[in-house]
Design a protein around this motif. Structure first.
Motif, PDB file in Angstrom:
ATOM      1  N   ILE A  37       0.903  -1.146   0.000  1.00 55.73           N
ATOM      2  CA  ILE A  37       0.000   0.000   0.000  1.00 55.73           C
ATOM      3  C   ILE A  37       0.942   1.195   0.000  1.00 55.73           C
ATOM      4  O   ILE A  37       1.503   1.566   1.032  1.00 55.73           O
ATOM      5  N   ALA A  38       1.163   1.734  -1.176  1.00 58.54           N
ATOM      6  CA  ALA A  38       2.186   2.764  -1.334  1.00 58.54           C
ATOM      7  C   ALA A  38       1.691   4.124  -0.854  1.00 58.54           C
ATOM      8  O   ALA A  38       2.389   4.809  -0.105  1.00 58.54           O
ATOM      9  N   TYR A  39       0.507   4.517  -1.304  1.00 61.15           N
ATOM     10  CA  TYR A  39      -0.030   5.828  -0.923  1.00 61.15           C
ATOM     11  C   TYR A  39      -1.527   5.736  -0.762  1.00 61.15           C
ATOM     12  O   TYR A  39      -2.205   5.024  -1.505  1.00 61.15           O
ATOM     13  N   LEU A  40      -2.021   6.465   0.198  1.00 63.80           N
ATOM     14  CA  LEU A  40      -3.451   6.610   0.421  1.00 63.80           C
ATOM     15  C   LEU A  40      -3.659   8.074   0.751  1.00 63.80           C
ATOM     16  O   LEU A  40      -2.918   8.639   1.562  1.00 63.80           O
ATOM     17  N   ASP A  41      -4.624   8.700   0.119  1.00 68.95           N
ATOM     18  CA  ASP A  41      -4.878  10.117   0.366  1.00 68.95           C
ATOM     19  C   ASP A  41      -6.373  10.357   0.273  1.00 68.95           C
ATOM     20  O   ASP A  41      -7.082   9.653  -0.453  1.00 68.95           O
ATOM     21  N   SER A  42      -6.848  11.336   1.013  1.00 65.64           N
ATOM     22  CA  SER A  42      -8.276  11.657   0.967  1.00 65.64           C
ATOM     23  C   SER A  42      -8.495  13.122   1.321  1.00 65.64           C
ATOM     24  O   SER A  42      -7.635  13.772   1.928  1.00 65.64           O
ATOM     25  N   VAL A  43      -9.631  13.596   0.913  1.00 66.04           N
ATOM     26  CA  VAL A  43     -10.123  14.895   1.364  1.00 66.04           C
ATOM     27  C   VAL A  43     -11.486  14.642   1.998  1.00 66.04           C
ATOM     28  O   VAL A  43     -12.159  13.670   1.674  1.00 66.04           O
ATOM     29  N   PHE A  44     -11.881  15.500   2.910  1.00 61.74           N
ATOM     30  CA  PHE A  44     -13.049  15.182   3.740  1.00 61.74           C
ATOM     31  C   PHE A  44     -14.404  15.543   3.126  1.00 61.74           C
ATOM     32  O   PHE A  44     -15.354  15.832   3.826  1.00 61.74           O
TER      33      PHE A  44
END
Length: 160
Positions: free
Chosen positions: A53-60
Motif C-alpha cells: 500500500i504505497a499511498y493513500l490520500d483523501s479529502v473530507f
C-alpha cells in the motif's frame, strides 16, 4: 554489471490506482485515492507475492462524513482480501503522514482538514488490520524492523 549480493536488476510488478468519487451537487468529486504495487510469483525475492500500500490520500468531502473511516477501511480490507485470493501472502503499508504543506496524491487539501499525527495514523491502520485479522483475511501483523531488519545480515533481503 552484477550486484555484489546477486540483487535482481528489476522487480516486475503492477501498479493500481483506486479512486472513489461521490456526486455532490451534480459534480463528481474525487475524495479518496489509493496506490498499490503488487509483485507476483514471477518476481524475485524478497518482493515475490508481496503487496504494497504505497499511498493513500483523501479529502473530507465524502457525505455523510461519519462514514468516511468505515468506507476507507472496508476498501483497504477488500483490497487485502482480493490480493490474497490472487496469491499475495505479504502486505506492507507505508504509514507516514505527510509533513505540513505536503500532499501525497491529491494536490490540494482543505485548510480545515487536519493531518493525522504518526501515532494516530499507525493506530488507525492497526485497528483496520485487527478487524481484517478477525475476519481471517490477515493472518498476522508485524512491522518491517521486527520482521526483517533486526535479523538481517544482507541488505538485499529487504523488500523493495
Amino acid at each position: 554489471k552484477e550486484s555484489p549480493y546477486n540483487y535482481p536488476r528489476s522487480f516486475p510488478h503492477r501498479v493500481k490506482c483506486v479512486l472513489l468519487f461521490q456526486k455532490i451537487d451534480g459534480v463528481d468529486v474525487l475524495f479518496f485515492a489509493l496506490y498499490t504495487q503488487a509483485y507476483g510469483s514471477d518476481c524475485p525475492a524478497p518482493n515475490r507475492r508481496c503487496l504494497y500500500i504505497a499511498y493513500l490520500d483523501s479529502v473530507f468531502y465524502m457525505e455523510p462524513r461519519f462514514l468516511r473511516t468505515p468506507v476507507y477501511q472496508e476498501l483497504l480490507i477488500a483490497t487485502f482480501e482480493y490480493e490474497k485470493r490472487r496469491g499475495h501472502n505479504k502486505a506492507f503499508i507505508w504509514a507516514c503522514p505527510p509533513l505540513a504543506g505536503d500532499d501525497y496524491i491529491l494536490y490540494c487539501h482543505p485548510k480545515e482538514q487536519k493531518t493525522q499525527k504518526a501515532e494516530m495514523l499507525r493506530n488507525w491502520y492497526l485497528r483496520l488490520l485487527e478487524d481484517a485479522r478477525k475476519r481471517g483475511i490477515v493472518v498476522s501483523v508485524n512491522n518491517l524492523y521486527d520482521a526483517y531488519i533486526r535479523r538481517l545480515c544482507n541488505p538485499c533481503g529487504l523488500p523493495n
